[in-house]
Design a protein around this motif. Structure first.
Motif, PDB file in Angstrom:
ATOM      1  N   MET A 100       8.986 -12.276   0.631  1.00 22.37           N
ATOM      2  CA  MET A 100       9.571 -10.949   1.163  1.00 22.37           C
ATOM      3  C   MET A 100       9.410 -10.758   2.753  1.00 22.37           C
ATOM      4  N   ILE A 101      10.364 -10.663   3.633  1.00 16.03           N
ATOM      5  CA  ILE A 101       9.801  -9.553   5.329  1.00 16.03           C
ATOM      6  C   ILE A 101      10.079  -8.102   4.386  1.00 16.03           C
ATOM      7  N   LEU A 102       9.192  -6.916   5.187  1.00 12.87           N
ATOM      8  CA  LEU A 102       9.181  -5.811   4.486  1.00 12.87           C
ATOM      9  C   LEU A 102       9.434  -5.746   6.188  1.00 12.87           C
ATOM     10  N   ALA A 103      10.271  -4.286   6.612  1.00 11.78           N
ATOM     11  CA  ALA A 103      10.437  -3.136   7.656  1.00 11.78           C
ATOM     12  C   ALA A 103       9.961  -2.211   7.587  1.00 11.78           C
ATOM     13  N   THR A 104       9.422  -1.967   8.356  1.00 19.57           N
ATOM     14  CA  THR A 104       8.439  -0.935   8.481  1.00 19.57           C
ATOM     15  C   THR A 104       8.560  -0.052   9.698  1.00 19.57           C
ATOM     16  N   GLN A 105       8.451   1.065  10.268  1.00 19.90           N
ATOM     17  CA  GLN A 105       8.126   2.015  11.334  1.00 19.90           C
ATOM     18  C   GLN A 105       9.429   1.401  12.834  1.00 19.90           C
ATOM     19  N   VAL A 106      10.739   1.375  11.705  1.00 23.04           N
ATOM     20  CA  VAL A 106      12.379   1.062  13.185  1.00 23.04           C
ATOM     21  C   VAL A 106      12.297   2.333  13.684  1.00 23.04           C
ATOM     22  N   GLU A 107      13.000   1.726  14.708  1.00 23.44           N
ATOM     23  CA  GLU A 107      13.278   2.333  16.409  1.00 23.44           C
ATOM     24  C   GLU A 107      14.769   1.636  16.657  1.00 23.44           C
ATOM     25  N   SER A 108      15.484   2.375  16.263  1.00 21.66           N
ATOM     26  CA  SER A 108      16.497   1.606  17.295  1.00 21.66           C
ATOM     27  C   SER A 108      16.769   1.067  18.491  1.00 21.66           C
ATOM     28  N   VAL A 109      17.660   0.253  19.162  1.00 18.98           N
ATOM     29  CA  VAL A 109      17.352   0.409  20.661  1.00 18.98           C
ATOM     30  C   VAL A 109      18.864   0.112  20.774  1.00 18.98           C
ATOM     31  N   PHE A 110      19.598   0.016  20.663  1.00 21.04           N
ATOM     32  CA  PHE A 110      21.070   0.180  20.304  1.00 21.04           C
ATOM     33  C   PHE A 110      21.541   0.149  19.257  1.00 21.04           C
ATOM     34  N   ARG A 111      23.522   0.469  19.514  1.00 17.61           N
ATOM     35  CA  ARG A 111      24.063   0.337  18.305  1.00 17.61           C
ATOM     36  C   ARG A 111      23.339  -0.292  16.571  1.00 17.61           C
ATOM     37  N   ARG A 112      23.236  -1.950  16.964  1.00 18.18           N
ATOM     38  CA  ARG A 112      22.471  -2.456  15.616  1.00 18.18           C
ATOM     39  C   ARG A 112      21.122  -3.276  15.880  1.00 18.18           C
ATOM     40  N   SER A 113      20.423  -3.355  17.553  1.00 20.84           N
ATOM     41  CA  SER A 113      19.278  -3.761  17.574  1.00 20.84           C
ATOM     42  C   SER A 113      18.270  -2.966  17.306  1.00 20.84           C
ATOM     43  N   THR A 114      17.082  -2.991  16.567  1.00 24.30           N
ATOM     44  CA  THR A 114      15.921  -2.131  16.601  1.00 24.30           C
ATOM     45  C   THR A 114      14.384  -2.902  16.588  1.00 24.30           C
ATOM     46  N   LEU A 115      13.190  -2.042  17.120  1.00 25.00           N
ATOM     47  CA  LEU A 115      12.319  -2.270  16.712  1.00 25.00           C
ATOM     48  C   LEU A 115      11.544  -2.387  15.801  1.00 25.00           C
ATOM     49  N   ASP A 133       1.678  -7.063  15.432  1.00 18.76           N
ATOM     50  CA  ASP A 133       0.589  -6.249  15.836  1.00 18.76           C
ATOM     51  C   ASP A 133       1.186  -5.477  16.666  1.00 18.76           C
ATOM     52  N   ASN A 134       2.548  -6.041  16.817  1.00 20.94           N
ATOM     53  CA  ASN A 134       3.417  -5.515  17.758  1.00 20.94           C
ATOM     54  C   ASN A 134       4.900  -5.430  17.334  1.00 20.94           C
ATOM     55  N   LYS A 135       5.453  -3.996  17.896  1.00 27.33           N
ATOM     56  CA  LYS A 135       7.073  -3.766  17.630  1.00 27.33           C
ATOM     57  C   LYS A 135       7.970  -5.247  18.085  1.00 27.33           C
ATOM     58  N   ILE A 136       8.662  -5.672  17.650  1.00 28.17           N
ATOM     59  CA  ILE A 136       9.226  -7.168  17.342  1.00 28.17           C
ATOM     60  C   ILE A 136      10.502  -6.883  16.828  1.00 28.17           C
ATOM     61  N   GLN A 137      11.406  -7.913  17.368  1.00 26.20           N
ATOM     62  CA  GLN A 137      13.009  -7.573  16.749  1.00 26.20           C
ATOM     63  C   GLN A 137      13.338  -9.518  15.802  1.00 26.20           C
ATOM     64  N   GLU A 138      13.646  -8.819  14.466  1.00 24.78           N
ATOM     65  CA  GLU A 138      14.788 -10.112  13.801  1.00 24.78           C
ATOM     66  C   GLU A 138      13.861 -11.262  13.593  1.00 24.78           C
ATOM     67  N   PRO A 139      12.271 -10.834  12.890  1.00 24.84           N
ATOM     68  CA  PRO A 139      11.416 -11.691  11.908  1.00 24.84           C
ATOM     69  C   PRO A 139      12.923 -12.800  10.652  1.00 24.84           C
ATOM     70  N   THR A 140      12.494 -13.855  11.533  1.00 26.95           N
ATOM     71  CA  THR A 140      13.920 -14.755  10.170  1.00 26.95           C
ATOM     72  C   THR A 140      12.607 -15.580   9.269  1.00 26.95           C
ATOM     73  N   PHE A 141      12.739 -16.653   8.708  1.00 26.87           N
ATOM     74  CA  PHE A 141      11.758 -16.945   7.761  1.00 26.87           C
ATOM     75  C   PHE A 141      12.457 -18.486   8.219  1.00 26.87           C
ATOM     76  N   SER A 142      11.975 -19.250   8.300  1.00 28.77           N
ATOM     77  CA  SER A 142      12.319 -20.577   7.698  1.00 28.77           C
ATOM     78  C   SER A 142      12.704 -21.164   6.355  1.00 28.77           C
ATOM     79  N   PRO A 143      13.845 -22.242   6.610  1.00 24.80           N
ATOM     80  CA  PRO A 143      14.495 -22.006   5.395  1.00 24.80           C
ATOM     81  C   PRO A 143      13.241 -22.764   4.370  1.00 24.80           C
TER      82      PRO A 143
END
Length: 722
Positions: A100-115, A133-143
């Motif tokens: 599983m990918i777990l999201a923490t410390q999420v902050e908004s960029v615009f309406r849909r985008s987050t870091l 270690d950086n705040k990143i966008q859209e982490p996605t597993f390979s199949p």
């Protein structure tokens, strides 16, 4: 004595009941969430089709439930056992559900985008891996679950979960210049997606969109904050008729560690609103639409042969809506939805783009496509077959035969199916029933059991003075039949004269007259009704779910026919014996603010007051994708822009007008309101206005909404109840 005592108790109870029923809704209650309903948070159907998971925000855990019994099977992960992670706000499984990918410390960029800071949790080993270690966008597993791709500072990276190594696959990303793998502002807002990269099924290629924003004009907003000097927020924002980002499609091969550009064909000034891999790991589907958005091509690109072929072309005299319903079946034939027969319906095509058949037909709209079950050979969908203000769930054979209605109750039904289409969780509500969740059999829609309801909210409302929302069809003098609802004061007396306050949004394809449970605004309308005001909502021409002709009549003339309908609706309401035609007001937010502004100007002999929140006051100020879809460019359609923009009609103002905007609105810029104010002053017109520093298009946070609605309530009282 005993009889008198009982009588006293009964009398006391009666008085208390009467007082309870006369309790009035307050703004403080509305905006503190006193009438908020509860739902099922972030539900995911497990691959086995027999279980589902839900994010328990209160406990900070992901819990697994059994569909058949609705009993909790286990807690898959809990924040209490992950001190290095702490509270997480969302989760995503790998395809095999081992991680599983777990999201923490999420902050908004615009309406849909987050870091955010993201972690990979291995369910079997309970091992936690921090992706970056950086705040990143859209982490996605390979199949295959061995890697995670993500975006950091406009570049794409791949993290190998076995070795822990991260590979940077693009290097040219620069803020306000080059973006790889996530969308620019206008794509995010108007095409509704952020992640612009896709893994193929073999996990050995990533397709991604690159945005070159170099020549897109910049927009800047002052952020006032709390420091001595304000800061500037500068971002690329293409206004109607201006240059867009130049988009290109690229393919990264993990095995070759090489990126190549995909040649799509002879396109200029175009958009790529969707990319999606087919079941064939070397074949990518790409949707390409021209700038006018009236020609859309579905392209299949074969990476092994380096060839792109158009397999489907959609054209329209007005515009083509981008579909999210493209679904490739095992044989790579595909499901597609289209308005080409005048209503939105489901189609089945061969993999070469030749039509197999139209799956659904009729003078009604498909509003959601849920999927195809190979086992039963059935397509599951949501539609308005039971009336345009309702939503029902249906199934039909892929050949278009043996349709079944799976919804028993009239109102709004929506479904979340199990992975194997054995069950679905139905969410139902109506104007009189708050959201309730039931487990249903997918084969016939039969309810197995209730999961959750919001009867407590309904029971709580029984202590308040409220009025039913009455649905009706309003026919204008021009002969247009429009969906509408009305809320009357609880002590309504047809012998009296009441002011009317109209609400609308009116944007293309939208709907405000719907048979579903209350929004926060509905409680405000109840509050106004108990002050002696009739509240009415009318969906005019241009709104959705009544066919393409009804929706697209506003093409190249936004603000003409919709405004006519609101004015004509107000005139019809004014003919009713119980309506004071000299006290009719109108309000709206965003597109609705554009409309209410136009209404009080063009309908200055009909509307006595208007409130406009975050309004577009000239379509020349708004973005390319949305505005040009409906208006073409200002260079091509100057009169369509200017004849219907409120800023050009300020000299017509007679009634009371309130303008409201947030200075941090990255969507409809406060420039719209400032230019409107300037025009009103130059025309020597009196008006009222309110500015909310650093608030975005939603104007919320802390006491902001309470403050806003207090201001609007007082304005309504001072203008309609005077």
């Amino acid at each position: 004595m005993k009889i008198n005592y009982i009588f006293l108790l009964l009398l006391t109870g009666f008085v208390n009941l009467t007082l309870a029923q006369e309790k009035e809704i307050t703004l403080e209650e509305i905006w503190s969430g006193a009438f908020r309903t509860s739902g099922m948070d972030v539900l995911h159907s497990m691959n086995n089709g027999q279980q589902y998971t839900v994010l328990n925000r209160q406990a900070g855990s992901v819990d697994k439930y059994d569909y058949k019994t609705l009993q909790k099977v286990e807690t898959i992960v809990s924040a209490s056992n992950l001190p290095e992670v702490g509270r997480f706000s969302s989760y995503e499984f790998s395809d095999d559900e081992s991680k599983m990918i777990l999201a923490t410390q999420v902050e908004s960029v615009f309406r849909r985008s987050t870091l955010g800071i993201f972690y990979v949790y291995d369910i079997a080993s309970k091992k936690v891996t921090k992706i970056s270690d950086n705040k990143i966008q859209e982490p996605t597993f390979s199949p295959d679950g061995t890697k995670v791709a993500y975006v950091f500072e406009n570049n794409i990276y791949i993290k190998d979960l076995k070795s822990g190594a991260s590979t940077q696959i693009t290097t040219d990303g620069v803020k306000n210049k080059i973006i790889n793998g996530v969308t620019d502002w206008v794509y995010e807002e108007e095409f509704g997606f952020v992640r612009a990269f896709q893994w193929n099924a073999a996990s050995d290629h990533i397709a991604f969109i690159r945005f070159d924003e170099t020549n897109v004009p910049e927009f800047s907003m002052d952020v006032y904050g709390s420091q001595l000097y304000p800061q500037q927020h500068v971002f690329k924002y293409p206004k109607a008729g201006e240059k867009n980002a130049v988009v290109s499609l690229h393919l990264y091969s993990l095995n070759a560690d090489k990126t190549s550009e995909i040649e799509l064909g002879n396109y200029t000034d175009f958009y790529i609103p969707r990319i999606k891999w087919t079941n064939n790991p070397v074949v990518l589907s790409v949707q390409v639409i021209n700038r006018h958005q009236n020609e859309l091509d579905l392209i299949l690109y074969n990476a092994a042969e380096n060839k792109a072929k158009i397999v489907l072309k959609e054209t329209d005299k007005a515009y083509v809506d981008v579909t999210d319903n493209l679904t490739f079946l095992e044989d790579n034939s595909f499901i597609w939805t289209s308005e080409k027969d005048g209503f939105n319906h489901i189609y089945h095509y061969k993999k070469d783009g030749s039509l197999l058949n139209q799956v659904t037909k009729g003078p009604w709209e498909v509003t959601n496509y849920y999927g195809y079950d190979k086992k039963s050979d059935r397509v599951f969908y949501q539609s308005v077959e039971n009336g345009s203000i309702n939503r029902g769930v249906y199934s039909i054979k892929i050949n278009g035969k043996k349709k079944k209605s799976l919804s028993a109750k009239e109102g709004t039904n929506s479904a979340k199916f199990s992975a194997d289409f054995t069950y679905y969780i139905n969410t139902y509500s109506s104007a009189t029933t708050p959201p309730m969740y039931t487990l249903n059999e997918a084969k016939d829609g039969d309810v197995i059991k209730e999961i959750k309801n919001n009867n407590d909210v309904k029971e709580k409302l029984e202590n308040y003075t409220t009025s039913p929302k009455e649905f009706f069809t309003l026919t204008t003098q021009k002969g247009h039949d429009l969906n509408a609802w009305m809320i009357k004061p609880a002590d309504f007396d047809a012998a009296n004269k009441y002011p009317v306050f109209m609400y609308q949004y009116s944007g293309p394809g939208s709907q405000q007259v719907a048979n579903k449970w209350n929004s926060a605004n509905d409680y405000w309308y109840q509050l106004l009704a108990q002050k002696g005001i009739i509240v009415v909502c009318v969906d005019g021409r241009g709104t959705g779910f009544k066919g393409a002709d009804f929706k697209k009549v506003t093409y190249k003339e936004l603000g003409k026919y919709e405004v006519e309908d609101q004015i004509d609706a107000a005139i019809e309401l004014g003919k009713r014996s119980y309506v004071d035609k000299d006290r009719i007001g109108i309000w709206g937010w965003s597109y609705g603010g554009f409309m209410s502004s136009n209404a009080i100007l063009k309908g200055n002999d009909v509307f006595s007051m208007a409130i406009a929140v975050a309004p577009v006051t000239s379509w020349r100020f708004y973005d390319t994708i949305y505005t040009e879809r409906y208006m073409r460019t200002p260079q091509e359609n100057a009169s369509g822009y200017d004849d219907n923009s409120p800023i050009n009609h300020v000299e017509k103002l007679k009634g009371d007008y309130l303008l409201i905007h947030g200075t941090g609105d990255d969507n409809v810029h406060v420039q719209n309101t400032m230019r409107m104010i300037d025009a009103l002053i130059k025309a020597n017109k009196q008006f009222d206005w309110k500015i909310y520093p650093d608030k975005n298009h939603g104007i919320y946070g802390g006491y902001t909404r309470l403050h806003l609605y207090t201001k609007m309530t007082k304005f309504v009282e001072n203008t309609l109840l005077k």
